[in-house]
Scaffold this active site. Structure first.
Site, PDB file in Angstrom:
ATOM      1  N   ARG A  55      10.683  53.641 -51.273  1.00 18.46           N
ATOM      2  CA  ARG A  55      10.515  53.496 -49.825  1.00 18.46           C
ATOM      3  C   ARG A  55       9.185  52.824 -49.506  1.00 18.46           C
ATOM      4  O   ARG A  55       9.117  51.917 -48.677  1.00 18.46           O
ATOM      5  CB  ARG A  55      10.607  54.877 -49.171  1.00 18.46           C
ATOM      6  CG  ARG A  55      10.422  54.906 -47.674  1.00 18.46           C
ATOM      7  CD  ARG A  55      10.661  56.343 -47.194  1.00 18.46           C
ATOM      8  NE  ARG A  55      10.144  56.611 -45.871  1.00 18.46           N
ATOM      9  CZ  ARG A  55      10.793  56.340 -44.736  1.00 18.46           C
ATOM     10  NH1 ARG A  55      11.989  55.775 -44.770  1.00 18.46           N
ATOM     11  NH2 ARG A  55      10.255  56.646 -43.574  1.00 18.46           N
ATOM     12  N   ARG A  85      14.457  57.522 -47.382  1.00 18.66           N
ATOM     13  CA  ARG A  85      13.971  58.728 -48.051  1.00 18.66           C
ATOM     14  C   ARG A  85      15.088  59.190 -48.986  1.00 18.66           C
ATOM     15  O   ARG A  85      16.272  58.915 -48.750  1.00 18.66           O
ATOM     16  CB  ARG A  85      13.693  59.831 -47.025  1.00 18.66           C
ATOM     17  CG  ARG A  85      12.569  59.511 -46.062  1.00 18.66           C
ATOM     18  CD  ARG A  85      12.445  60.604 -44.984  1.00 18.66           C
ATOM     19  NE  ARG A  85      11.364  60.303 -44.069  1.00 18.66           N
ATOM     20  CZ  ARG A  85      11.526  59.644 -42.921  1.00 18.66           C
ATOM     21  NH1 ARG A  85      12.719  59.228 -42.539  1.00 18.66           N
ATOM     22  NH2 ARG A  85      10.483  59.399 -42.148  1.00 18.66           N
ATOM     23  N   HIS A 119      10.197  58.351 -54.052  1.00 16.29           N
ATOM     24  CA  HIS A 119       9.717  57.947 -52.723  1.00 16.29           C
ATOM     25  C   HIS A 119       8.951  56.624 -52.784  1.00 16.29           C
ATOM     26  O   HIS A 119       8.812  55.932 -51.773  1.00 16.29           O
ATOM     27  CB  HIS A 119       8.850  59.059 -52.126  1.00 16.29           C
ATOM     28  CG  HIS A 119       8.680  58.959 -50.650  1.00 16.29           C
ATOM     29  ND1 HIS A 119       9.686  59.265 -49.761  1.00 16.29           N
ATOM     30  CD2 HIS A 119       7.616  58.579 -49.898  1.00 16.29           C
ATOM     31  CE1 HIS A 119       9.239  59.076 -48.520  1.00 16.29           C
ATOM     32  NE2 HIS A 119       7.989  58.657 -48.574  1.00 16.29           N
ATOM     33  N   TYR A 168       0.940  50.452 -44.512  1.00 19.79           N
ATOM     34  CA  TYR A 168       1.584  49.388 -45.278  1.00 19.79           C
ATOM     35  C   TYR A 168       0.905  48.037 -45.086  1.00 19.79           C
ATOM     36  O   TYR A 168       1.031  47.159 -45.937  1.00 19.79           O
ATOM     37  CB  TYR A 168       3.079  49.336 -44.949  1.00 19.79           C
ATOM     38  CG  TYR A 168       3.738  50.628 -45.347  1.00 19.79           C
ATOM     39  CD1 TYR A 168       3.837  50.987 -46.691  1.00 19.79           C
ATOM     40  CD2 TYR A 168       4.195  51.532 -44.400  1.00 19.79           C
ATOM     41  CE1 TYR A 168       4.390  52.191 -47.071  1.00 19.79           C
ATOM     42  CE2 TYR A 168       4.755  52.734 -44.773  1.00 19.79           C
ATOM     43  CZ  TYR A 168       4.846  53.059 -46.108  1.00 19.79           C
ATOM     44  OH  TYR A 168       5.393  54.259 -46.486  1.00 19.79           O
ATOM     45  N   HIS A 211       9.696  55.846 -38.381  1.00 22.15           N
ATOM     46  CA  HIS A 211       8.436  56.506 -38.067  1.00 22.15           C
ATOM     47  C   HIS A 211       8.305  56.685 -36.563  1.00 22.15           C
ATOM     48  O   HIS A 211       8.564  55.758 -35.796  1.00 22.15           O
ATOM     49  CB  HIS A 211       7.243  55.676 -38.564  1.00 22.15           C
ATOM     50  CG  HIS A 211       7.082  55.689 -40.041  1.00 22.15           C
ATOM     51  ND1 HIS A 211       6.366  54.730 -40.722  1.00 22.15           N
ATOM     52  CD2 HIS A 211       7.533  56.547 -41.000  1.00 22.15           C
ATOM     53  CE1 HIS A 211       6.381  54.991 -42.012  1.00 22.15           C
ATOM     54  NE2 HIS A 211       7.082  56.082 -42.208  1.00 22.15           N
ATOM     55  N   LYS A 228      14.761  62.365 -41.000  1.00 16.71           N
ATOM     56  CA  LYS A 228      13.631  63.238 -40.695  1.00 16.71           C
ATOM     57  C   LYS A 228      13.486  63.391 -39.184  1.00 16.71           C
ATOM     58  O   LYS A 228      13.610  62.420 -38.444  1.00 16.71           O
ATOM     59  CB  LYS A 228      12.348  62.651 -41.289  1.00 16.71           C
ATOM     60  CG  LYS A 228      11.168  63.590 -41.227  1.00 16.71           C
ATOM     61  CD  LYS A 228       9.998  63.017 -41.995  1.00 16.71           C
ATOM     62  CE  LYS A 228       8.820  63.971 -41.946  1.00 16.71           C
ATOM     63  NZ  LYS A 228       7.692  63.454 -42.712  1.00 16.71           N
TER      64      LYS A 228
END
Length: 179
Positions: free
Chosen positions: A122, A29, A119, A154, A145, A54
């Site tokens: 990524r 990120r 972004h 993805y 994640h 995050k």
């Protein structure tokens, strides 16, 4: 991948080019990219440590030999001490918004009609990983994640990449049958 390479080539200097390559190469990120410290590069374990990403979680990121080579060349030229990508004065890290501004300028130079932000590097990282055969659990871990369902998009994005590169018959050198 060709669009990503064009972005790298259009970067105005080594610092911005290295930031682009690091963001894409490790699937970071922008906030994670700009807060990297020199000490987060672990060449002994080929790991790029993401601290307090995050969710305030630490994770190990991908550090490939190519990215390590690029980071070393960048370090030799700029000699950052604490923050890997400092602001002009060198005492604070670059703000993510500043990197976003650089990205948009480069994107507009490469393709003014492309509507994407930093972004997207990524997203491209994850899509290209899946398209090249990485399993979704590895991608989930590299992206940090919490839920596998977040990473599952993805697989769908990678299908178009895989299909556009699927040329099985073209790759075979078929010889006519002779009797």
């Amino acid at each position: 991948p060709q669009e990503i390479a064009r972005l790298f080539d259009a970067a105005p200097n080594r610092k911005i080019r290295t930031m682009l390559k690091t963001c894409y190469g490790a699937g970071l990120r922008t906030s994670e990219l700009t807060r990297l410290k020199v000490s987060d590069i672990d060449s002994g374990h080929m790991t790029l440590w993401v601290r307090q990403g995050k969710g305030k979680k630490d994770r190990a990121g991908l550090l490939t030999p190519t990215l390590l080579h690029e980071l070393r060349a960048y370090w030799r030229e700029y000699r950052p001490s604490e923050w890997l990508f400092p602001r002009d004065k060198g005492t604070l890290y670059m703000r993510p918004e500043s990197f976003g501004t650089h990205f948009r300028a480069i994107r507009d130079k490469v393709n003014k009609n492309k509507a994407c932000g930093a972004h997207s590097l990524r997203h491209s990282f994850a899509t290209h990983m899946v398209a090249s055969g990485a399993d979704i659990f590895t991608v989930q871990r590299l992206l940090g994640h919490k839920s596998i369902s977040t990473s599952m998009i993805y697989i769908h994005l990678a299908q178009s990449v895989v299909l556009s590169n699927a040329r099985n018959l073209d790759l075979l050198q078929l010889k006519p049958l002779t009797r």
